[in-house]
Design a protein around this motif. Structure first.
Motif: not given
Ligand code: COA
Length: 170
Positions: A85-87, A120-125
């Motif tokens: 959900l965060g991503q 991790q969410v930042f990087r993934r996005c």
């Protein structure tokens, strides 16, 4: 999946925010009365519920929308974490801000250094680490943590490139 917070939902928002601690936020225990007061003042006008199977699973509040660099506050309740959900929320707000606001050039977010899930969410996005602030983030016990700043620029959003900051310029 994302629904704009309605002015009549102040009580639900207060329940959500005060219902559990947010250890990676300064002031980890949110006060219900503060939420209700802020809601009445329009503080949550650009806030969206993140829904999972119709249930309120999280919120994302956008702010500084008039700037070239808006920011956001993202919170997923503990029972809904680790399910993407965060991503999904960061991808959604990134598409929305760049897609709907021509003046937006960058979107920025800062988090505590030890907030591994958010990093991790930042990087993934597609967000890139731009800043490292030493001892900048005091917790409730007075311990000072480092904090880190991530951002995505319009060019990278449009092209899928990853533009790395020019750190080694000294
Ligand atoms: C940070 C937060 C928004 C992430 O939301 P989420 O829905 O759990 O995130 P996602 O499920 O989309 O992704 C989490 C990623 O972090 C990873 N992760 C989770 N915990 C981790 C840890 N301790 N160490 C390393 N990676 C971790 C997951 O594996 C996942 O990455 P992957 O898809 O590559 O496997 C959520 O945990 C939250 O609301 N935390 C409390 C509030 C907060 O810290 N907000 C951010 C303030 S700036």
């Amino acid at each position: 999946m994302f629904r704009r917070f309605d002015a009549g939902e102040g009580e639900a928002l207060a329940d959500f925010l005060a219902g559990e601690p947010w250890p990676f936020h300064t002031g980890s225990q949110v006060d219900r009365a503060d939420v209700l007061e802020r809601a009445a003042q329009g503080f949550y006008d650009e806030t969206y519920w993140i829904l999972a199977d119709g249930e309120r699973a999280g919120i994302v509040r956008l702010f500084d929308l008039e700037d070239a660099t808006p920011m956001f506050d993202l919170r997923i309740s503990e029972s809904h974490r680790g399910k993407g959900l965060g991503q999904a929320a960061v991808r959604w707000l990134t598409d929305r801000l760049f897609g709907e606001f021509a003046h937006v050039e960058r979107i920025e977010g800062t988090t505590r250094q030890d907030n591994a899930a958010m990093r991790q969410v930042f990087r993934r996005c597609g967000y890139v680490k731009e800043a490292h602030y030493r001892k900048a983030w005091p917790d409730a016990a007075g311990h000072r943590h480092d904090s880190v700043g991530y951002a995505i620029i319009r060019h990278d959003w449009q092209t899928g490139d990853t533009t790395v900051p020019d750190f080694h310029d000294e």
